[in-house]
Write a protein that holds these residues in place. Structure first.
Motif, PDB file in Angstrom:
ATOM      1  N   PRO A 187      22.045 -60.752  26.864  1.00 44.79           N
ATOM      2  CA  PRO A 187      22.874 -61.679  26.076  1.00 44.79           C
ATOM      3  C   PRO A 187      24.132 -61.055  25.485  1.00 44.79           C
ATOM      4  O   PRO A 187      25.054 -61.784  25.098  1.00 44.79           O
ATOM      5  CB  PRO A 187      21.913 -62.141  24.965  1.00 44.79           C
ATOM      6  CG  PRO A 187      20.909 -61.038  24.849  1.00 44.79           C
ATOM      7  CD  PRO A 187      20.729 -60.505  26.242  1.00 44.79           C
ATOM      8  N   THR A 188      24.189 -59.711  25.383  1.00 43.97           N
ATOM      9  CA  THR A 188      25.368 -59.057  24.810  1.00 43.97           C
ATOM     10  C   THR A 188      26.234 -58.395  25.874  1.00 43.97           C
ATOM     11  O   THR A 188      27.202 -57.710  25.541  1.00 43.97           O
ATOM     12  CB  THR A 188      24.939 -58.007  23.772  1.00 43.97           C
ATOM     13  OG1 THR A 188      24.116 -57.010  24.409  1.00 43.97           O
ATOM     14  CG2 THR A 188      24.157 -58.642  22.639  1.00 43.97           C
ATOM     15  N   PRO A 205      29.079 -64.220  28.462  1.00 46.99           N
ATOM     16  CA  PRO A 205      29.837 -65.454  28.243  1.00 46.99           C
ATOM     17  C   PRO A 205      30.131 -66.204  29.539  1.00 46.99           C
ATOM     18  O   PRO A 205      29.986 -67.425  29.605  1.00 46.99           O
ATOM     19  CB  PRO A 205      31.142 -64.953  27.585  1.00 46.99           C
ATOM     20  CG  PRO A 205      30.776 -63.645  26.969  1.00 46.99           C
ATOM     21  CD  PRO A 205      29.760 -63.028  27.887  1.00 46.99           C
ATOM     22  N   ALA A 240      27.378 -74.412  23.523  1.00 46.08           N
ATOM     23  CA  ALA A 240      26.722 -73.142  23.195  1.00 46.08           C
ATOM     24  C   ALA A 240      27.642 -71.961  23.497  1.00 46.08           C
ATOM     25  O   ALA A 240      27.659 -70.971  22.751  1.00 46.08           O
ATOM     26  CB  ALA A 240      25.419 -73.006  23.986  1.00 46.08           C
ATOM     27  N   THR A 246      25.519 -76.916  27.036  1.00 44.37           N
ATOM     28  CA  THR A 246      25.743 -75.521  27.417  1.00 44.37           C
ATOM     29  C   THR A 246      27.161 -75.085  27.067  1.00 44.37           C
ATOM     30  O   THR A 246      27.373 -73.989  26.537  1.00 44.37           O
ATOM     31  CB  THR A 246      25.488 -75.329  28.924  1.00 44.37           C
ATOM     32  OG1 THR A 246      24.143 -75.716  29.222  1.00 44.37           O
ATOM     33  CG2 THR A 246      25.681 -73.880  29.331  1.00 44.37           C
ATOM     34  N   ALA A 303      30.047 -71.723  20.647  1.00 42.73           N
ATOM     35  CA  ALA A 303      29.391 -71.280  19.409  1.00 42.73           C
ATOM     36  C   ALA A 303      28.973 -69.807  19.467  1.00 42.73           C
ATOM     37  O   ALA A 303      29.131 -69.074  18.493  1.00 42.73           O
ATOM     38  CB  ALA A 303      28.176 -72.166  19.120  1.00 42.73           C
ATOM     39  N   ARG A 304      28.447 -69.369  20.616  1.00 46.88           N
ATOM     40  CA  ARG A 304      27.887 -68.021  20.716  1.00 46.88           C
ATOM     41  C   ARG A 304      28.909 -66.947  21.059  1.00 46.88           C
ATOM     42  O   ARG A 304      28.758 -65.784  20.676  1.00 46.88           O
ATOM     43  CB  ARG A 304      26.766 -68.009  21.761  1.00 46.88           C
ATOM     44  CG  ARG A 304      25.536 -68.789  21.339  1.00 46.88           C
ATOM     45  CD  ARG A 304      24.530 -68.928  22.472  1.00 46.88           C
ATOM     46  NE  ARG A 304      24.046 -67.657  22.966  1.00 46.88           N
ATOM     47  CZ  ARG A 304      23.125 -67.525  23.915  1.00 46.88           C
ATOM     48  NH1 ARG A 304      22.604 -68.610  24.472  1.00 46.88           N
ATOM     49  NH2 ARG A 304      22.725 -66.331  24.306  1.00 46.88           N
ATOM     50  N   TYR A 305      29.974 -67.352  21.760  1.00 46.24           N
ATOM     51  CA  TYR A 305      30.953 -66.358  22.203  1.00 46.24           C
ATOM     52  C   TYR A 305      32.370 -66.813  21.851  1.00 46.24           C
ATOM     53  O   TYR A 305      33.218 -66.970  22.728  1.00 46.24           O
ATOM     54  CB  TYR A 305      30.832 -66.135  23.711  1.00 46.24           C
ATOM     55  CG  TYR A 305      29.445 -65.726  24.151  1.00 46.24           C
ATOM     56  CD1 TYR A 305      28.958 -64.439  23.916  1.00 46.24           C
ATOM     57  CD2 TYR A 305      28.605 -66.631  24.802  1.00 46.24           C
ATOM     58  CE1 TYR A 305      27.679 -64.065  24.312  1.00 46.24           C
ATOM     59  CE2 TYR A 305      27.330 -66.257  25.204  1.00 46.24           C
ATOM     60  CZ  TYR A 305      26.880 -64.985  24.955  1.00 46.24           C
ATOM     61  OH  TYR A 305      25.616 -64.614  25.349  1.00 46.24           O
TER      62      TYR A 305
END
Length: 274
Positions: A213-214, A219, A244, A241, A247-249
């Motif tokens: 995930p990192t 992304p 997301a 998706t 929001a996440r990246y």
């Protein structure tokens, strides 16, 4: 006799006054009727004014509706142009046109072409090697992994997607936890995606994001999940998706492309609802 005369005179006066009273009563009735008619005319005039006012308001509303419809059409055309321009830029980023200078794999490689342009899509021409740390023996062991990865990636650059899929699968079986495993998952998914095999592509991109995930490819991998879901006509899932990714990246190229895709979905739904 005097009394009779007085009575006769009084009767005569009453008889004479009767037509006058009747005439006065008739005049009063006529005045009342005329006043009523005048009032009715005023009411009709007021009603007519209200009708005319309502007609003017309806015309104004129709003009506003026409303006909104024109604005909607312009927004849809603008959205389509932006979508096509975005796809063209994504094609160039992924190798649709050879870059003038070496392009580092990462955020730019996280973008994609539209399904309709899949056959013209090419991966980035030059890919930087992931950083590898350790003693000399470990580095020598990694040389074989790098060679296998380079061979698969070269096949992908040549546009032989079926062969590239086989090579990346073999690579992941041989080096499941290797340094290049995240990159191999991404490009394996890409080899499926560009040939419109969206279900296996979605599986590989999902595995990439869940396991790494990192990673720099995360992304882009999450973005490609949404694109594969779009290819499968799973628009609600794709919308979630893309949200997301944003929001996440935040701040990544993948997030910017995801935001553009969300706008495109919104415009598409607006157009279909008309």
């Amino acid at each position: 006799m005097r009394g009779l005369l007085v009575g006769a005179t009084l009767v005569a006066a009453l008889v004479a006054a009767t037509p006058v009273l009747a005439q006065r009563a008739s005049l009063a009735d006529r005045v009342a009727i005329l006043e009523q008619r005048a009032g009715d005319n005023q009411a009709n005039i007021a009603l007519l004014n209200e009708v005319n006012q309502l007609k003017s308001e309806v015309q104004a509303l129709r003009a506003q509706v026409e303006e909104l419809q024109q604005l909607t059409r312009q927004l849809q055309e603008s959205g389509k142009r932006q979508y096509l321009d975005l796809d063209d830029r994504l094609n160039r980023l992924e190798g649709g046109a050879a870059p003038a200078a070496p392009v580092r794999e990462g955020g730019a490689a996280a973008t994609t072409a539209s399904p309709g342009a899949a056959s013209a899509t090419r991966p980035a021409q030059i890919e930087a090697a992931p950083a590898v740390y350790g003693d000399a023996g470990k580095l020598r062991e990694g040389a074989g992994e790098r060679a296998a990865y380079d061979a698969a990636f070269a096949t992908l650059k040549d546009g032989r997607y079926a062969d590239a899929s086989s090579q990346f699968l073999a690579f992941l079986q041989q080096f499941p936890n290797g340094v290049y495993a995240p990159n191999a998952l991404y490009w394996l998914g890409e080899s499926y995606y560009v040939t419109q095999n969206y279900a296996p592509a979605l599986e590989q991109f999902r595995a990439l994001v869940e396991r790494y995930p990192t990673h720099d490819k995360a992304p882009g991998g999450l973005l490609k999940q949404g694109l594969a879901q779009q290819g499968l006509k799973q628009l609600d899932a794709a919308e979630r998706t893309f949200a997301a990714v944003v929001a996440r990246y935040p701040g990544t190229d993948g997030a910017r492309v995801a935001q553009d895709r969300l706008r495109a979905i919104e415009l598409g739904r607006l157009g279909s609802s008309r």
